[in-house]
Scaffold this motif. Structure first.
Motif, PDB file in Angstrom:
ATOM      1  N   VAL B 189      82.266 114.342  37.912  1.00  0.00           N
ATOM      2  CA  VAL B 189      81.200 113.655  37.810  1.00  0.00           C
ATOM      3  C   VAL B 189      81.261 112.452  38.854  1.00  0.00           C
ATOM      4  O   VAL B 189      82.183 111.538  38.939  1.00  0.00           O
ATOM      5  N   LEU B 190      80.068 112.309  39.476  1.00  0.00           N
ATOM      6  CA  LEU B 190      79.761 111.191  40.293  1.00  0.00           C
ATOM      7  C   LEU B 190      78.519 110.642  39.499  1.00  0.00           C
ATOM      8  O   LEU B 190      77.388 111.079  39.634  1.00  0.00           O
ATOM      9  N   LEU B 191      78.579 109.239  39.269  1.00  0.00           N
ATOM     10  CA  LEU B 191      77.306 108.536  38.952  1.00  0.00           C
ATOM     11  C   LEU B 191      77.334 107.182  39.442  1.00  0.00           C
ATOM     12  O   LEU B 191      78.134 106.414  39.812  1.00  0.00           O
ATOM     13  N   SER B 192      75.925 107.088  39.684  1.00  0.00           N
ATOM     14  CA  SER B 192      75.657 105.633  40.408  1.00  0.00           C
ATOM     15  C   SER B 192      74.927 105.044  39.142  1.00  0.00           C
ATOM     16  O   SER B 192      74.052 105.454  38.440  1.00  0.00           O
ATOM     17  N   SER B 193      75.093 103.524  39.285  1.00  0.00           N
ATOM     18  CA  SER B 193      74.648 102.831  37.993  1.00  0.00           C
ATOM     19  C   SER B 193      74.688 101.313  38.574  1.00  0.00           C
ATOM     20  O   SER B 193      75.538 100.925  39.161  1.00  0.00           O
ATOM     21  N   HIS B 194      73.876 100.460  37.763  1.00  0.00           N
ATOM     22  CA  HIS B 194      74.089  99.115  38.067  1.00  0.00           C
ATOM     23  C   HIS B 194      74.546  98.641  36.512  1.00  0.00           C
ATOM     24  O   HIS B 194      74.304  97.378  36.354  1.00  0.00           O
ATOM     25  N   LEU B 195      74.479  99.413  35.345  1.00  0.00           N
ATOM     26  CA  LEU B 195      74.796  99.114  34.133  1.00  0.00           C
ATOM     27  C   LEU B 195      76.145  98.897  33.944  1.00  0.00           C
ATOM     28  O   LEU B 195      76.721 100.015  33.816  1.00  0.00           O
ATOM     29  N   LEU B 196      76.781  98.047  33.872  1.00  0.00           N
ATOM     30  CA  LEU B 196      78.168  97.776  34.382  1.00  0.00           C
ATOM     31  C   LEU B 196      79.105  98.381  32.914  1.00  0.00           C
ATOM     32  O   LEU B 196      80.194  99.017  32.955  1.00  0.00           O
ATOM     33  N   HIS B 197      78.581  97.876  31.778  1.00  0.00           N
ATOM     34  CA  HIS B 197      79.489  98.257  30.626  1.00  0.00           C
ATOM     35  C   HIS B 197      79.496  99.780  30.343  1.00  0.00           C
ATOM     36  O   HIS B 197      80.309 100.049  29.734  1.00  0.00           O
ATOM     37  N   GLN B 198      78.348 100.518  30.795  1.00  0.00           N
ATOM     38  CA  GLN B 198      78.266 101.815  30.518  1.00  0.00           C
ATOM     39  C   GLN B 198      79.177 102.550  31.512  1.00  0.00           C
ATOM     40  O   GLN B 198      79.947 103.409  31.066  1.00  0.00           O
ATOM     41  N   VAL B 199      79.372 102.045  32.628  1.00  0.00           N
ATOM     42  CA  VAL B 199      80.073 102.649  33.775  1.00  0.00           C
ATOM     43  C   VAL B 199      81.184 102.431  33.359  1.00  0.00           C
ATOM     44  O   VAL B 199      82.407 103.352  33.398  1.00  0.00           O
ATOM     45  N   GLN B 200      81.773 101.281  33.028  1.00  0.00           N
ATOM     46  CA  GLN B 200      83.229 100.989  32.311  1.00  0.00           C
ATOM     47  C   GLN B 200      83.663 102.027  31.436  1.00  0.00           C
ATOM     48  O   GLN B 200      84.685 102.463  31.085  1.00  0.00           O
ATOM     49  N   ALA B 201      82.767 102.422  30.602  1.00  0.00           N
ATOM     50  CA  ALA B 201      83.158 103.039  29.349  1.00  0.00           C
ATOM     51  C   ALA B 201      83.316 104.607  29.740  1.00  0.00           C
ATOM     52  O   ALA B 201      84.013 105.280  28.932  1.00  0.00           O
ATOM     53  N   VAL B 202      82.946 105.061  30.800  1.00  0.00           N
ATOM     54  CA  VAL B 202      82.921 106.306  31.002  1.00  0.00           C
ATOM     55  C   VAL B 202      83.804 106.745  32.320  1.00  0.00           C
ATOM     56  O   VAL B 202      84.460 107.945  32.271  1.00  0.00           O
ATOM     57  N   CYS B 203      83.838 105.717  33.298  1.00  0.00           N
ATOM     58  CA  CYS B 203      84.355 106.048  34.599  1.00  0.00           C
ATOM     59  C   CYS B 203      85.953 106.068  34.602  1.00  0.00           C
ATOM     60  O   CYS B 203      86.529 105.033  34.084  1.00  0.00           O
ATOM     61  N   ASP B 204      86.650 106.983  35.258  1.00  0.00           N
ATOM     62  CA  ASP B 204      88.032 106.679  35.535  1.00  0.00           C
ATOM     63  C   ASP B 204      88.115 105.645  36.653  1.00  0.00           C
ATOM     64  O   ASP B 204      89.138 104.906  36.714  1.00  0.00           O
ATOM     65  N   ARG B 205      87.471 105.859  37.713  1.00  0.00           N
ATOM     66  CA  ARG B 205      87.454 105.102  38.832  1.00  0.00           C
ATOM     67  C   ARG B 205      85.973 104.687  39.188  1.00  0.00           C
ATOM     68  O   ARG B 205      85.188 105.238  39.128  1.00  0.00           O
ATOM     69  N   VAL B 206      85.931 103.408  39.870  1.00  0.00           N
ATOM     70  CA  VAL B 206      84.502 103.021  40.321  1.00  0.00           C
ATOM     71  C   VAL B 206      84.804 102.495  41.611  1.00  0.00           C
ATOM     72  O   VAL B 206      85.796 102.023  42.209  1.00  0.00           O
ATOM     73  N   GLY B 207      83.570 102.524  42.525  1.00  0.00           N
ATOM     74  CA  GLY B 207      83.131 101.777  43.668  1.00  0.00           C
ATOM     75  C   GLY B 207      82.330 100.912  43.593  1.00  0.00           C
ATOM     76  O   GLY B 207      81.258 101.086  43.303  1.00  0.00           O
ATOM     77  N   LEU B 208      82.826  99.677  44.215  1.00  0.00           N
ATOM     78  CA  LEU B 208      81.498  98.766  44.280  1.00  0.00           C
ATOM     79  C   LEU B 208      80.775  98.508  45.533  1.00  0.00           C
ATOM     80  O   LEU B 208      81.530  98.546  46.596  1.00  0.00           O
ATOM     81  N   PHE B 209      79.497  98.855  45.638  1.00  0.00           N
ATOM     82  CA  PHE B 209      78.842  98.960  46.907  1.00  0.00           C
ATOM     83  C   PHE B 209      78.321  97.477  47.163  1.00  0.00           C
ATOM     84  O   PHE B 209      77.536  97.004  45.987  1.00  0.00           O
ATOM     85  N   HIS B 210      78.024  97.376  48.324  1.00  0.00           N
ATOM     86  CA  HIS B 210      77.381  95.987  48.653  1.00  0.00           C
ATOM     87  C   HIS B 210      77.024  96.167  50.163  1.00  0.00           C
ATOM     88  O   HIS B 210      77.758  96.499  51.102  1.00  0.00           O
TER      89      HIS B 210
END
Lengths: 329, 316
Positions: B189-210
């Motif tokens: 699963v690849l998901l994009s979001s800016h809702l951080l606590h939700q991403v934190q709850a499900v993601c194994d790894r994250v990439g921070l885009f800027h």
């Protein structure tokens, strides 16, 4: 860190798979939308009412001359009775209206409903989507027009009590074909605007404006432009002729002119020319006698192919624009 | 380590002068839930569109499931499920008819399509409303219908763009469970979001885009280590003389900062979990330890801190 050598990109010739996969799914879905939609129902009622009204009026008029005219059924399309214009007169603006109504939100509607990216994420090419939408429009148009054609022929047979001759059927079928492609042009125009403009309302307005321009203003403009481009300086007949010829050529840029000419030649077998005729060219002609179908078709062959070519050209333009369009709003 | 499902190499996309995605090197392994984070306009959606072959990259290369999306778009799109942000359906058609259209576009045989549609609708809890027009659906139901659609393909990779945006907390929680269940099925699963606590709850790894770049990448604890340096916040409730306790905590190896929050509440920022050492130190210093705990760093902190640094960096 050492730079990784650039991997040679493996080249797959052309695109993978068929550009038409999913085409018929799109056609089926779009046609179902058209045929069940409220918009189409309104237009169907409108066009059926027109057909019934004008054909009834024409039948009343024609009753008196049954038996004298070998092409009595064709007259159903062209005979008018005050205050109603003939059915073909109505078709001239009903067909563009239907075509525009079918297509003005075909592409931008997908964007505004936010379905575009979802659909294009399916294993189909954009080609299939656009052509599918266009074909669905043409088929719907053909279905509606064929129904009306049958209604008119049928009610004419009942009302007048004469069976259609083979030639009449053939002529009216050619006429049906020409009408479908006349609609095809406006379908392509509306579709083109629906690709260019993101707002369906803007696209509808632009399409109607284009149609109005060619229906109302282009004829006037041709009349103004011809004397400027080809002035009559010394009053020679050649000059006057050249100017008239230019004006005619200019008006033929309008699909309406092309359609009117096709209609005229096909539905009125006695029409021998749709352009300028000099008295000398009529030498030996028996005026008032009908031409055979093949000659009538030959007469408007350029107009007919022009209608088809314009449809294809406009579609191709829309196609190129759509292929280049970014999916992001 | 599983094989790579998504692999990009110096992937770049320019819109005129605007660089939407800048030399992105992304790799996602099979079975992983990867979150793309970043503010609006940071290139998240553009990246996703390039992965699907819906937008051509300006330069660089993409591999999705070992295929090139620009060259083999049909194969990629047949294997990858995509749910766009604010997913839209044909409102006047029923949920089932919407899915049938998608099944047809995927050239699924009729019987198979029917089976998969029933299965997907049941799984997403939409079976009872399957014949109602989508017009009547709530936002959460639309999202679930979006997942049902994605499941029709039996995808190997699912891409969700802002899947929980605009959902109420209950709906969002439900949706996160759906994402977890996809992972259990072995789907990447690849998901994009800016809702951080939700991403934190499900993601194994994250990439921070800027601004089109992936500036940070890793699991949440790794990121915390990188950005916050002192990733652990140990708090203690202690009764006793303030100065001695403060001094004792400050002496702890690895403690970076000690603050007194309330009259008897202290906070130690450290690079590792110092609870045991802190407890011993406080007791030895003569304090009465009432309670203590550790706060795991949240992605919100990491995010806020990172952008704080960026802004300071650009200001000076």
């Amino acid at each position: 860190m050492a730079q990784q050598p650039e991997q040679p990109r493996e080249r797959v010739r052309g695109r993978e798979g068929s550009p038409w996969s999913g085409l018929w799914a799109v056609v089926a879905k779009e046609m179902a939308d058209h045929l069940t939609g409220m918009r189409m129902r309104i237009l169907e009622i409108l066009i059926v009412l027109t057909a019934v009204g004008t054909v009834y009026a024409a039948t009343q008029n024609l009753r008196e001359t049954v038996g004298q005219d070998p092409f009595i059924l064709l007259r159903l399309f062209t005979t008018s009775r005050e205050p109603l214009p003939a059915f073909v007169g109505f078709l001239g603006f009903l067909v563009p209206l239907i075509a525009i109504a079918l297509a003005f939100d075909s592409v931008n509607g997908e964007f505004s409903r936010r379905t575009m990216s979802r659909i294009l994420a399916q294993p189909i090419y954009r080609d299939a989507l656009l052509l599918g939408k266009f074909l669905a429009g043409i088929f719907t148009l053909a279905l509606v027009l064929a129904t009306i054609w049958l209604l008119i022929i049928g009610s004419g047979m009942i009302g007048l009590g004469v069976p259609p001759s083979g030639e009449e059927v053939a002529r009216s079928l050619w006429f049906l074909l020409a009408t479908i492609f006349y609609g095809g042009i406006w379908l392509s125009v509306a579709m083109l605007f629906s690709i260019i403009f993101r707002q369906p309302a803007t696209a509808a307005l632009a399409s109607i404006a284009t149609w109005l321009f060619f229906t109302v203003f282009w004829g006037i403009l041709a009349g103004v432009l011809a004397p400027i481009l080809q002035p009559v300086r010394y009053g020679f007949p050649e000059e006057i002729l050249a100017q008239a010829q230019l004006e005619l050529t200019l008006t033929r840029f309008s699909p309406n002119t092309l359609y009117t000419e096709v209609m005229l030649a096909l539905l009125q077998p006695t029409v021998r020319s749709v352009g300028l005729v000099l008295p000398i060219q009529l030498h030996g002609a028996v005026l008032g006698t009908p031409l055979p179908l093949s000659q009538s078709v030959l007469l408007v062959w350029p107009q007919l192919t022009g209608l088809i070519a314009a449809t294809i050209l406009l579609f191709a333009l829309g196609y190129v624009l759509f292929q280049r369009q970014e999916i992001r709003a | 380590m599983g094989e790579l499902v998504v692999e990009t190499h110096d992937l770049t996309k320019k819109y005129g002068d605007l660089v939407a995605v800048d030399k992105l090197n992304l790799s996602i392994r099979q079975g992983e839930v990867f979150g793309i984070l970043g503010p609006n306009g940071s290139g998240k959606t553009t990246t996703i569109l390039m992965l699907l072959g819906l937008t051509e990259p300006t330069s660089g290369s993409v591999r999705v499931l070992g295929l090139d999306p620009a060259r083999q778009p049909l194969s990629v799109k047949a294997r990858v499920g995509y749910m766009p942000d604010e997913v839209g359906f044909y409102d006047e058609l029923s949920a089932r008819v919407n899915l049938i259209y998608i099944a047809k576009l995927n050239s699924l045989p009729r019987a198979e399509a029917h089976r998969r549609i029933e299965e997907a609708l049941t799984r997403m809890g939409l079976h009872d409303v399957a014949d109602q027009p989508v017009r009547t659906f709530s936002r959460g139901m639309r999202r679930r219908l979006g997942v049902a659609e994605v499941l029709l393909k039996r995808p190997q990779l699912v891409i969700l763009d802002e899947p929980t945006q605009g959902l109420d907390p209950e709906g969002a929680r439900e949706f996160l469970n759906i994402i977890r269940s996809l992972k259990q099925d072995g789907i990447t699963v690849l998901l994009s979001s800016h809702l951080l606590h939700q991403v934190q709850a499900v993601c194994d790894r994250v990439g921070l885009f800027h601004r089109g770049r992936m500036v940070l990448e890793g699991s949440v604890p790794e990121l915390a280590q990188k950005v916050l340096a002192g990733a652990y916040h140990v708090w203690l409730q202690v009764e006793g003389p303030e100065e001695t306790i403060r001094e004792a905590l400050r002496q702890l190896p690895g403690a970076q900062d000690v603050t007194r929050e309330d009259h008897n509440r202290y906070r130690v920022v450290a690079s590792e979990d110092l609870r045991a050492e802190a407890a011993r130190a406080v007791v030895q210093a003569g304090g009465h330890l009432l309670s203590l705990g550790v706060e795991t760093p949240s992605l919100d902190d990491i995010y806020a801190r990172y952008f704080e640094e960026v802004h300071h960096g650009t200001a000076t």
